[in-house]
Design a protein around this motif. Structure first.
Motif, PDB file in Angstrom:
ATOM      1  N   TRP A 109     -46.386  17.511  38.182  1.00 25.41           N
ATOM      2  CA  TRP A 109     -47.490  16.564  38.329  1.00 25.41           C
ATOM      3  C   TRP A 109     -46.957  15.221  38.784  1.00 25.41           C
ATOM      4  O   TRP A 109     -45.827  14.844  38.477  1.00 25.41           O
ATOM      5  CB  TRP A 109     -48.139  16.318  36.975  1.00 25.41           C
ATOM      6  CG  TRP A 109     -48.988  17.405  36.412  1.00 25.41           C
ATOM      7  CD1 TRP A 109     -48.653  18.720  36.225  1.00 25.41           C
ATOM      8  CD2 TRP A 109     -50.310  17.244  35.901  1.00 25.41           C
ATOM      9  NE1 TRP A 109     -49.692  19.373  35.627  1.00 25.41           N
ATOM     10  CE2 TRP A 109     -50.718  18.495  35.419  1.00 25.41           C
ATOM     11  CE3 TRP A 109     -51.177  16.152  35.802  1.00 25.41           C
ATOM     12  CZ2 TRP A 109     -51.974  18.684  34.846  1.00 25.41           C
ATOM     13  CZ3 TRP A 109     -52.419  16.344  35.235  1.00 25.41           C
ATOM     14  CH2 TRP A 109     -52.810  17.609  34.774  1.00 25.41           C
ATOM     15  N   CYS A 165     -53.147  22.780  31.845  1.00 26.94           N
ATOM     16  CA  CYS A 165     -53.098  22.073  33.126  1.00 26.94           C
ATOM     17  C   CYS A 165     -54.468  22.077  33.793  1.00 26.94           C
ATOM     18  O   CYS A 165     -54.890  21.067  34.352  1.00 26.94           O
ATOM     19  CB  CYS A 165     -52.061  22.692  34.054  1.00 26.94           C
ATOM     20  SG  CYS A 165     -50.372  22.139  33.741  1.00 26.94           S
ATOM     21  N   LYS A 166     -55.156  23.227  33.771  1.00 30.88           N
ATOM     22  CA  LYS A 166     -56.479  23.309  34.387  1.00 30.88           C
ATOM     23  C   LYS A 166     -57.411  22.264  33.800  1.00 30.88           C
ATOM     24  O   LYS A 166     -58.081  21.515  34.506  1.00 30.88           O
ATOM     25  CB  LYS A 166     -57.084  24.702  34.156  1.00 30.88           C
ATOM     26  CG  LYS A 166     -56.826  25.640  35.290  1.00 30.88           C
ATOM     27  CD  LYS A 166     -57.610  26.926  35.102  1.00 30.88           C
ATOM     28  CE  LYS A 166     -56.899  28.049  35.842  1.00 30.88           C
ATOM     29  NZ  LYS A 166     -57.074  29.346  35.252  1.00 30.88           N
ATOM     30  N   ARG A 167     -57.447  22.231  32.461  1.00 34.73           N
ATOM     31  CA  ARG A 167     -58.345  21.311  31.772  1.00 34.73           C
ATOM     32  C   ARG A 167     -57.936  19.872  32.065  1.00 34.73           C
ATOM     33  O   ARG A 167     -58.749  19.013  32.389  1.00 34.73           O
ATOM     34  CB  ARG A 167     -58.314  21.595  30.269  1.00 34.73           C
ATOM     35  CG  ARG A 167     -59.362  20.856  29.474  1.00 34.73           C
ATOM     36  CD  ARG A 167     -59.391  21.254  27.987  1.00 34.73           C
ATOM     37  NE  ARG A 167     -58.867  22.581  27.706  1.00 34.73           N
ATOM     38  CZ  ARG A 167     -57.672  22.817  27.145  1.00 34.73           C
ATOM     39  NH1 ARG A 167     -56.881  21.827  26.797  1.00 34.73           N
ATOM     40  NH2 ARG A 167     -57.274  24.045  26.935  1.00 34.73           N
ATOM     41  N   CYS A 188     -46.306  26.162  32.317  1.00 30.03           N
ATOM     42  CA  CYS A 188     -46.445  26.868  33.597  1.00 30.03           C
ATOM     43  C   CYS A 188     -45.493  26.346  34.667  1.00 30.03           C
ATOM     44  O   CYS A 188     -45.388  26.937  35.730  1.00 30.03           O
ATOM     45  CB  CYS A 188     -47.895  26.817  34.084  1.00 30.03           C
ATOM     46  SG  CYS A 188     -48.481  25.182  34.549  1.00 30.03           S
ATOM     47  N   LEU A 245     -56.216  18.590  34.524  1.00 28.05           N
ATOM     48  CA  LEU A 245     -56.462  18.159  35.901  1.00 28.05           C
ATOM     49  C   LEU A 245     -57.930  17.810  36.099  1.00 28.05           C
ATOM     50  O   LEU A 245     -58.262  16.801  36.719  1.00 28.05           O
ATOM     51  CB  LEU A 245     -56.100  19.282  36.871  1.00 28.05           C
ATOM     52  CG  LEU A 245     -54.744  19.221  37.544  1.00 28.05           C
ATOM     53  CD1 LEU A 245     -54.583  20.416  38.463  1.00 28.05           C
ATOM     54  CD2 LEU A 245     -54.557  17.932  38.328  1.00 28.05           C
ATOM     55  N   ALA A 246     -58.798  18.649  35.564  1.00 27.80           N
ATOM     56  CA  ALA A 246     -60.232  18.400  35.692  1.00 27.80           C
ATOM     57  C   ALA A 246     -60.613  17.093  35.007  1.00 27.80           C
ATOM     58  O   ALA A 246     -61.463  16.349  35.489  1.00 27.80           O
ATOM     59  CB  ALA A 246     -61.024  19.562  35.117  1.00 27.80           C
ATOM     60  N   ASP A 253     -50.705  30.356  39.115  1.00 25.03           N
ATOM     61  CA  ASP A 253     -51.866  29.774  38.433  1.00 25.03           C
ATOM     62  C   ASP A 253     -51.442  28.659  37.484  1.00 25.03           C
ATOM     63  O   ASP A 253     -50.353  28.706  36.917  1.00 25.03           O
ATOM     64  CB  ASP A 253     -52.579  30.839  37.594  1.00 25.03           C
ATOM     65  CG  ASP A 253     -53.242  31.892  38.465  1.00 25.03           C
ATOM     66  OD1 ASP A 253     -53.336  31.674  39.683  1.00 25.03           O
ATOM     67  OD2 ASP A 253     -53.637  32.933  37.902  1.00 25.03           O
ATOM     68  N   PHE A 254     -52.334  27.716  37.300  1.00 28.37           N
ATOM     69  CA  PHE A 254     -52.100  26.693  36.280  1.00 28.37           C
ATOM     70  C   PHE A 254     -52.360  27.288  34.907  1.00 28.37           C
ATOM     71  O   PHE A 254     -53.240  28.138  34.762  1.00 28.37           O
ATOM     72  CB  PHE A 254     -53.041  25.509  36.477  1.00 28.37           C
ATOM     73  CG  PHE A 254     -52.843  24.800  37.782  1.00 28.37           C
ATOM     74  CD1 PHE A 254     -51.653  24.155  38.047  1.00 28.37           C
ATOM     75  CD2 PHE A 254     -53.842  24.780  38.730  1.00 28.37           C
ATOM     76  CE1 PHE A 254     -51.468  23.496  39.253  1.00 28.37           C
ATOM     77  CE2 PHE A 254     -53.664  24.124  39.939  1.00 28.37           C
ATOM     78  CZ  PHE A 254     -52.475  23.487  40.203  1.00 28.37           C
ATOM     79  N   CYS A 255     -51.641  26.810  33.911  1.00 26.54           N
ATOM     80  CA  CYS A 255     -51.934  27.234  32.542  1.00 26.54           C
ATOM     81  C   CYS A 255     -53.265  26.570  32.130  1.00 26.54           C
ATOM     82  O   CYS A 255     -53.715  25.617  32.775  1.00 26.54           O
ATOM     83  CB  CYS A 255     -50.789  26.842  31.603  1.00 26.54           C
ATOM     84  SG  CYS A 255     -50.656  25.075  31.328  1.00 26.54           S
ATOM     85  N   PRO A 256     -53.904  27.071  31.073  1.00 25.40           N
ATOM     86  CA  PRO A 256     -55.193  26.489  30.671  1.00 25.40           C
ATOM     87  C   PRO A 256     -55.120  24.987  30.394  1.00 25.40           C
ATOM     88  O   PRO A 256     -56.044  24.244  30.739  1.00 25.40           O
ATOM     89  CB  PRO A 256     -55.550  27.270  29.401  1.00 25.40           C
ATOM     90  CG  PRO A 256     -54.796  28.557  29.526  1.00 25.40           C
ATOM     91  CD  PRO A 256     -53.533  28.232  30.266  1.00 25.40           C
ATOM     92  N   HIS A 273     -45.587  23.703  36.590  1.00 25.90           N
ATOM     93  CA  HIS A 273     -46.099  22.873  37.680  1.00 25.90           C
ATOM     94  C   HIS A 273     -45.680  21.418  37.503  1.00 25.90           C
ATOM     95  O   HIS A 273     -45.540  20.925  36.378  1.00 25.90           O
ATOM     96  CB  HIS A 273     -47.624  22.985  37.774  1.00 25.90           C
ATOM     97  CG  HIS A 273     -48.066  24.219  38.507  1.00 25.90           C
ATOM     98  ND1 HIS A 273     -47.865  24.392  39.852  1.00 25.90           N
ATOM     99  CD2 HIS A 273     -48.656  25.352  38.057  1.00 25.90           C
ATOM    100  CE1 HIS A 273     -48.342  25.573  40.217  1.00 25.90           C
ATOM    101  NE2 HIS A 273     -48.822  26.187  39.142  1.00 25.90           N
TER     102      HIS A 273
END
Ligand SMILES: [Zn+2]
Length: 77
Positions: free
Chosen positions: A55, A13-15, A51, A17-18, A8-11, A53
Motif C-alpha cells: 500500500w 485489505c478489501k474493507r 496477503c 481500501l473501501a 486477491d486482497f484479504c478481507p 499487498h
C-alpha cells in the motif's frame, strides 16, 4: 516471503481500501518520504502481513487543506 495462489486482497485489505483507512495487519515498510512541490506531499508505504499487498499512503498539506489517499501498488501482471 509471502507466496500465494491468488492476487486477491484479504478481507481486511478489501474493507480498508473501501473505507480508505489502514488496518492492523499493515506494517510500515521503508522510510516515509516528504517531497516538495506546490504543497509538500508525504508518502508512506505499508505491506499487509496477511496477503502481501503493498500500500501507499499519500498525504498532502498545503494552502490550508489536507488530502489523504490510500492505494495499492501491487497488481497482477
Ligand atoms: Zn491484505
Amino acid at each position: 516471503m509471502i507466496k500465494r495462489d491468488s492476487s486477491d486482497f484479504c478481507p481486511d485489505c478489501k474493507r480498508a481500501l473501501a473505507q480508505q483507512q489502514p488496518h492492523t495487519r499493515l506494517k510500515v515498510i521503508g522510510e516515509e518520504v516528504i517531497l516538495p512541490g506546490r504543497s509538500s506531499t508525504k508518502y508512506t508505504f505499508f505491506q499487509c502481513s496477511t496477503c502481501g499487498h503493498i500500500w501507499q499512503h499519500i498525504e498532502d498539506r498545503g494552502f490550508g487543506g489536507y488530502g489523504s489517499v490510500y492505494s495499492v501498488l501491487t497488481r497482477e501482471w
